[in-house]
Design a protein around this motif. Structure first.
Motif, PDB file in Angstrom:
ATOM      1  N   TYR A   9      45.697  36.547  34.667  1.00  0.00           N
ATOM      2  CA  TYR A   9      45.003  36.779  33.395  1.00  0.00           C
ATOM      3  C   TYR A   9      45.693  36.009  32.274  1.00  0.00           C
ATOM      4  O   TYR A   9      46.919  35.997  32.156  1.00  0.00           O
ATOM      5  CB  TYR A   9      44.989  38.265  33.076  1.00  0.00           C
ATOM      6  N   HIS A  11      45.661  35.809  28.215  1.00  0.00           N
ATOM      7  CA  HIS A  11      45.208  36.521  27.028  1.00  0.00           C
ATOM      8  C   HIS A  11      44.474  35.572  26.082  1.00  0.00           C
ATOM      9  O   HIS A  11      44.884  34.429  25.869  1.00  0.00           O
ATOM     10  CB  HIS A  11      46.401  37.163  26.303  1.00  0.00           C
ATOM     11  N   HIS A  17      36.181  35.622  27.180  1.00  0.00           N
ATOM     12  CA  HIS A  17      36.977  36.840  27.334  1.00  0.00           C
ATOM     13  C   HIS A  17      36.180  38.083  26.909  1.00  0.00           C
ATOM     14  O   HIS A  17      36.321  39.150  27.514  1.00  0.00           O
ATOM     15  CB  HIS A  17      38.250  36.760  26.489  1.00  0.00           C
ATOM     16  N   ALA A  60      36.923  29.005  26.800  1.00  0.00           N
ATOM     17  CA  ALA A  60      37.878  30.113  26.964  1.00  0.00           C
ATOM     18  C   ALA A  60      39.294  29.728  26.567  1.00  0.00           C
ATOM     19  O   ALA A  60      40.208  30.552  26.712  1.00  0.00           O
ATOM     20  CB  ALA A  60      37.864  30.587  28.410  1.00  0.00           C
ATOM     21  N   SER A 128      40.005  35.220  32.425  1.00  0.00           N
ATOM     22  CA  SER A 128      39.327  35.812  31.267  1.00  0.00           C
ATOM     23  C   SER A 128      38.968  37.280  31.453  1.00  0.00           C
ATOM     24  O   SER A 128      38.327  37.871  30.589  1.00  0.00           O
ATOM     25  CB  SER A 128      38.042  35.028  30.972  1.00  0.00           C
ATOM     26  N   THR A 129      39.390  37.890  32.559  1.00  0.00           N
ATOM     27  CA  THR A 129      39.038  39.285  32.851  1.00  0.00           C
ATOM     28  C   THR A 129      40.283  40.049  33.251  1.00  0.00           C
ATOM     29  O   THR A 129      40.925  39.724  34.252  1.00  0.00           O
ATOM     30  CB  THR A 129      37.998  39.363  33.987  1.00  0.00           C
TER      31      THR A 129
END
Length: 257
Positions: A9, A11, A17, A60, A128-129
């Motif tokens: 991940y 941030h 996101h 992203a 993004s998760t």
């Protein structure tokens, strides 16, 4: 590592996101299916797929220097794919000093390009998760609660196992071990066995802890416990745009093949 994060991940506060996790999972699945269904003899569709993934990276704020090292996870499969032109039969073509199979070359190309795009798309979802979003997302998609719990626990404990393996490796090195030396293969194999036993014992302790806190085997509905609101129709439309574009490209490739 912050709460809800996992090793892959990254941030951020981009539109990717903020997109609902369940929609991103569906988008990934549809995108990968479109890539796999594309005829491998067509080259231009894969260039468009790569452009879609790169655009998502830019959206992203995921830099190439972050993604590319993590794509090395597919290296063993690429090595096997590169052996196909040497092992396959049928028509042959001379490439330098090598006599390669035409069918093997096409098979290797298909595995490499489709596998690379699939890994790149999966890394985009992972970057993004957060892991905190996954339980509700999988529950809303109809994944059985038991399967969802197993996946979430697996993600949670991968960090612990990696840290444990790192500590064991450091302990071996501090005692004069040379991991790259062939004569240390037995010690490395013993360490792997010990790590397996520790992991099994940790799982047993976690399970007994769950039982002591009232766990009776029934998994609660993870989609309603502290979960974010469900995705709106406009969020589905916006987030599925890359997948729809990929499906359009795949269908077009078959029509003009």
């Amino acid at each position: 590592m912050g709460a809800g994060a996992h090793p892959l991940y990254r941030h951020g506060d981009s539109a990717v996101h903020r997109a609902p996790a369940e929609v991103k999972v569906v988008c990934l699945l549809v995108f990968v299916l479109a890539v796999v269904a594309t005829p491998r003899e067509m080259f231009w569709p894969f260039a468009i797929y790569a452009l879609i993934v790169v655009c998502l990276w830019r959206l992203a704020n995921i830099p190439l220097r972050w993604v590319l090292p993590r794509m090395l996870i597919e290296a063993p499969f690429l090595v096997l794919a590169l052996l196909l032109p040497l092992a396959e039969g049928g028509d042959r073509v001379q490439v330098g000093s090598l006599n390669l199979s035409v069918a093997g070359l096409w098979a290797a190309w298909g595995i490499v390009v489709k596998g690379t795009l699939g890994v790149a798309a999966a890394l985009t979802l992972a970057a993004s998760t957060s892991s905190a979003e996954l339980p509700a997302a999988l529950s809303r998609l109809g994944v059985p609660a038991v399967v969802t719990s197993v996946l979430v626990l697996m993600i949670r404990y991968i960090d612990l196992l990696a840290a444990e393996a790192g500590r064991m490796r450091m302990a071996r090195i501090s005692r004069g071990d040379s991991p790259r030396a062939l004569h240390q293969a037995r010690a490395i194999a013993t360490g792997i066995g010990a790590l397996f036993l520790r992991s099994y014992e940790r799982g047993e302790r976690v399970y007994h802890s769950m039982l002591s806190r009232g766990f009776d085997g029934a998994v609660p509905d993870l989609a309603v416990i502290g979960a974010p609101p469900r995705a709106l129709a406009r969020q589905w439309v916006a987030t599925l745009t890359p997948a729809v574009a990929a499906v359009t490209v795949s269908i077009s490739a078959w029509l003009i093949r």
